[in-house]
Enzyme design. Structure first.
Site, PDB file in Angstrom:
ATOM      1  N   ASP A 149     -95.919 -26.851 -21.023  1.00  0.00           N
ATOM      2  CA  ASP A 149     -94.765 -27.093 -20.160  1.00  0.00           C
ATOM      3  C   ASP A 149     -93.809 -28.147 -20.705  1.00  0.00           C
ATOM      4  O   ASP A 149     -92.941 -28.619 -19.987  1.00  0.00           O
ATOM      5  CB  ASP A 149     -95.230 -27.507 -18.772  1.00  0.00           C
ATOM      6  CG  ASP A 149     -96.090 -28.768 -18.787  1.00  0.00           C
ATOM      7  OD1 ASP A 149     -96.533 -29.166 -19.885  1.00  0.00           O
ATOM      8  OD2 ASP A 149     -96.318 -29.341 -17.718  1.00  0.00           O
ATOM      9  N   GLU A 173     -71.004 -16.724 -47.568  1.00  0.00           N
ATOM     10  CA  GLU A 173     -71.074 -16.180 -48.929  1.00  0.00           C
ATOM     11  C   GLU A 173     -70.462 -14.780 -48.973  1.00  0.00           C
ATOM     12  O   GLU A 173     -71.181 -13.802 -48.765  1.00  0.00           O
ATOM     13  CB  GLU A 173     -72.526 -16.160 -49.385  1.00  0.00           C
ATOM     14  CG  GLU A 173     -73.187 -17.523 -49.319  1.00  0.00           C
ATOM     15  CD  GLU A 173     -74.659 -17.505 -49.725  1.00  0.00           C
ATOM     16  OE1 GLU A 173     -75.100 -16.553 -50.391  1.00  0.00           O
ATOM     17  OE2 GLU A 173     -75.348 -18.440 -49.384  1.00  0.00           O
ATOM     18  N   THR A 213     -74.912 -24.291 -57.443  1.00  0.00           N
ATOM     19  CA  THR A 213     -74.941 -24.189 -58.909  1.00  0.00           C
ATOM     20  C   THR A 213     -76.290 -23.660 -59.385  1.00  0.00           C
ATOM     21  O   THR A 213     -77.013 -24.313 -60.153  1.00  0.00           O
ATOM     22  CB  THR A 213     -74.626 -25.562 -59.532  1.00  0.00           C
ATOM     23  OG1 THR A 213     -75.427 -26.561 -58.896  1.00  0.00           O
ATOM     24  CG2 THR A 213     -73.162 -25.907 -59.357  1.00  0.00           C
ATOM     25  N   ASP A 252     -78.591 -19.466 -59.465  1.00  0.00           N
ATOM     26  CA  ASP A 252     -78.461 -18.006 -59.333  1.00  0.00           C
ATOM     27  C   ASP A 252     -77.252 -17.455 -60.085  1.00  0.00           C
ATOM     28  O   ASP A 252     -76.656 -16.465 -59.675  1.00  0.00           O
ATOM     29  CB  ASP A 252     -78.396 -17.581 -57.870  1.00  0.00           C
ATOM     30  CG  ASP A 252     -79.768 -17.563 -57.213  1.00  0.00           C
ATOM     31  OD1 ASP A 252     -79.840 -17.245 -56.021  1.00  0.00           O
ATOM     32  OD2 ASP A 252     -80.775 -17.874 -57.898  1.00  0.00           O
TER      33      ASP A 252
END
Length: 618
Positions: free
Chosen positions: A323, A393, A460, A462
């Site tokens: 609770d 993105e 910065t 992939d």
């Protein structure tokens, strides 16, 4: 550019998230949400004369049942919020609930609207449900303090909202609060003073001094009036307070060491403590909230605020109770901040998978920003978060989906966000690091948006990976260019230089570090530039955590400020503590605001990479 600039996903294909639950199960812990802290939830009782609440038993299985309440606005003006109260006999309890914030005190049950379903236009209705145990039926129903059938008791109105508290006599550990009186037809008995949504005192006067606070810490105060019948009215407007002292505010200066914490990984908030990382970081981005239908929305209710933690799993060694007002990651982050008051936490919205909603959202940036503010500042968890991070993105470009909202969309969104969140909340954005000519950094007005934000998390990493399944092999996070790099501009130095040229101050740029590697298999060449037959095996194809790679495929060389490894026929690139140190030295030489990383799951149990960032930024 034919080679896509990729980045993290909100969930990998191999990740299972507990979001597909039945309503009864999903509501199992919704009962724990707090009531009295909800700013503006309770309306004066006279408003209830134009609204009704009707109860039905949806199903019954002997030992328990499913109940349903339907609130309807029968008046001619909009109902801004609702609170339904009723009594059960001693043998009947609410065990779980959904679509409302529900708590029980002895046999008395109170249900309040959530942030998204409190407003009812004339004639509109909304329902919420609960599971119960026992055989009793509700009695004594009240809707916003009046009878649920729409009748009123003359002279039994709830009090008005007091004035917003004013802070004075501020010190490291205390603050004096003062407010103007509420009004009531029978008189105001006393006031509940609430800190971060929790009642800390009930007083008869119009002042209260709150003590025992932490230095250099943010708090939020509201006041709620009680009348002689013990009815509560709506809360006052919230007043933010930051105590003095506590050292340097991480959001206002110094080098930033920020990490993304995901709500789906195996890494827990307690791991931040046991690894030693909590003492090294300055900020956390909690990932992710979603962007849907032009609004910021909850990403995963169960993980975010409903999941119960045992004592062994909990930051402070105290188990959740059925609770308690708040559970899940949000409650664990609250406990983390109590132990580490200088850590600032931002709620990150979007990400690779959930960026598709931004295009619609920025069609009305003001409404979008207000929805985000209302969610982040929800009184149930407002004290957990110090601001918002927008992970789009990519604006006016293509990621998982393509956006055509125009170059100004990012600036318009950030301007609206700053107006909604005000000057004291952090506002940041994770952005592309595509430094190529005519690339993603040139597609949107990042320079114009910079005036409204605290900093950019420049992704910065992939730059290269197994979306080019046959190679050429290349480091996914090169600090600089190098002979034979597959795409010009795909490196940290070029991205940072381009952002500076667009007018973004260096102090508003954080260098991104990936706590994982990208890898291929079927590779015979040790140096970068080899061919491959496909992605190497990992937590997902072509992706593996640093904590695994450091022993299964140790680094065999470095190039462009990062490491690579050739083991058998697998080829990986990733950062090590040594290359992180190189990157931090470079970041300091460039005057950058610090660094951030994706994400805690990839680090070792003793926080090697977090420690390397911390040491490198000193």
């Amino acid at each position: 550019m034919s080679t896509p600039l990729r980045r993290r996903r909100t969930r990998s294909a191999s990740t299972t998230s507990p979001t597909l639950r039945s309503r009864a199960f999903a509501g199992l812990t919704a009962l724990c949400l707090p009531l009295a802290a909800m700013v503006g939830l309770a309306a004066p009782a006279e408003a209830s004369a134009s609204a009704t609440a009707v109860y039905t038993k949806a199903s019954d299985w002997g030992s328990g049942f499913e109940g349903k309440w339907t609130v309807k606005n029968t008046g001619t003006t909009t109902l801004s919020s609702w609170t339904v109260e009723w009594d059960f006999p001693a043998n009947t309890k609410v065990t779980s609930a959904w679509d409302a914030t529900v708590t029980s005190a002895a046999n008395h049950v109170t249900a309040k609207n959530l942030g998204w379903n409190g407003t009812l236009a004339p004639g509109a209705s909304v329902s919420f449900g609960f599971n119960g145990s026992g055989t009793g039926a509700p009695s004594g129903c009240k809707l916003n303090g009046a009878a649920c059938d729409g009748t009123t008791t003359p002279g039994d109105n709830a009090p008005s909202a007091p004035g917003a508290p004013t802070a004075s006599a501020l010190s490291n550990t205390s603050v004096k609060l003062s407010w103007t009186a509420a009004t009531d037809d029978k008189g105001v008995k006393n006031y509940d003073v609430k800190r971060n949504g929790t009642t800390v005192a009930t007083v008869t006067g119009l002042t209260y001094t709150d003590t025992g606070l932490s230095a250099g810490t943010d708090y939020s105060y509201t006041v709620v009036a009680r009348d002689t019948a013990d009815q509560t009215g709506p809360a006052s407007a919230a007043t933010p307070v930051r105590t003095t002292g506590g050292g340097e505010n991480p959001g206002g200066g110094g080098k930033i060491n920020l990490g993304y914490f995901t709500n789906w990984g195996s890494y827990t908030v307690k791991n931040l403590v046991t690894s030693g990382s909590a003492s090294k970081i300055t900020h956390i981005n909690y990932a992710f909230g979603n962007v849907q239908n032009g609004k910021c929305t909850i990403g995963d209710p169960y993980e975010d605020y409903q999941k119960a933690y045992t004592a062994a799993q909990s930051v402070d060694g105290v188990a959740d109770t059925w609770d308690q007002p708040l559970k899940g990651h949000f409650n664990q982050l609250r406990k983390l901040k109590a132990q580490n008051p200088n850590i600032k936490i931002l709620w990150s919205f979007g990400g690779w998978t959930w960026s598709g909603g931004f295009g619609q959202a920025v069609q009305n940036p003001t409404a979008f920003a207000q929805s985000c503010y209302d969610l982040v500042e929800d009184p149930r968890w407002a004290d957990v978060f110090d601001g918002i991070d927008l992970d789009w993105e990519y604006p006016n470009s293509c990621g998982l989906t393509c956006d055509t909202s125009g170059p100004a969309s990012i600036k318009n969104m950030m301007q609206a966000m700053r107006a909604a969140f005000g000057p004291n909340n952090l506002l940041t954005a994770a952005i592309t690091a595509d430094g190529s000519n005519g690339g993603r950094l040139d597609a949107a007005d990042y320079g114009g948006a910079a005036q409204y934000i605290n900093w950019y998390d420049v992704m910065t990493y992939d730059y290269f990976g197994t979306w080019a399944a046959q190679g050429p092999t290349a480091p996914h996070s090169p600090l600089t260019s190098y002979p034979g790099i597959p795409a010009q501009g795909f490196n940290s130095a070029d991205a940072i230089a381009k952002l500076k040229a667009k007018g973004v101050p260096a102090s508003k740029l954080l260098l991104g570090i990936g706590f994982y590697g990208r890898g291929w298999t079927g590779v015979t060449q040790s140096a970068p530039g080899g061919t491959a037959t496909g992605p190497a095996a990992g937590v997902e194809p072509g992706n593996q955590y640093y904590k695994v790679l450091k022993t299964t495929c140790p680094a065999t060389g470095t190039i462009a400020g990062t490491a690579y490894a050739h083991c058998g026929t697998d080829w990986w690139s990733y950062d090590t503590p040594a290359t992180v140190g190189t990157k931090m030295a470079w970041a300091k030489s460039q005057g950058l605001g610090g660094a951030f990383f994706w994400e805690f799951n990839g680090d070792t149990v003793d926080g090697e990479l977090v420690n390397a960032i911390s040491n490198g930024l000193k």
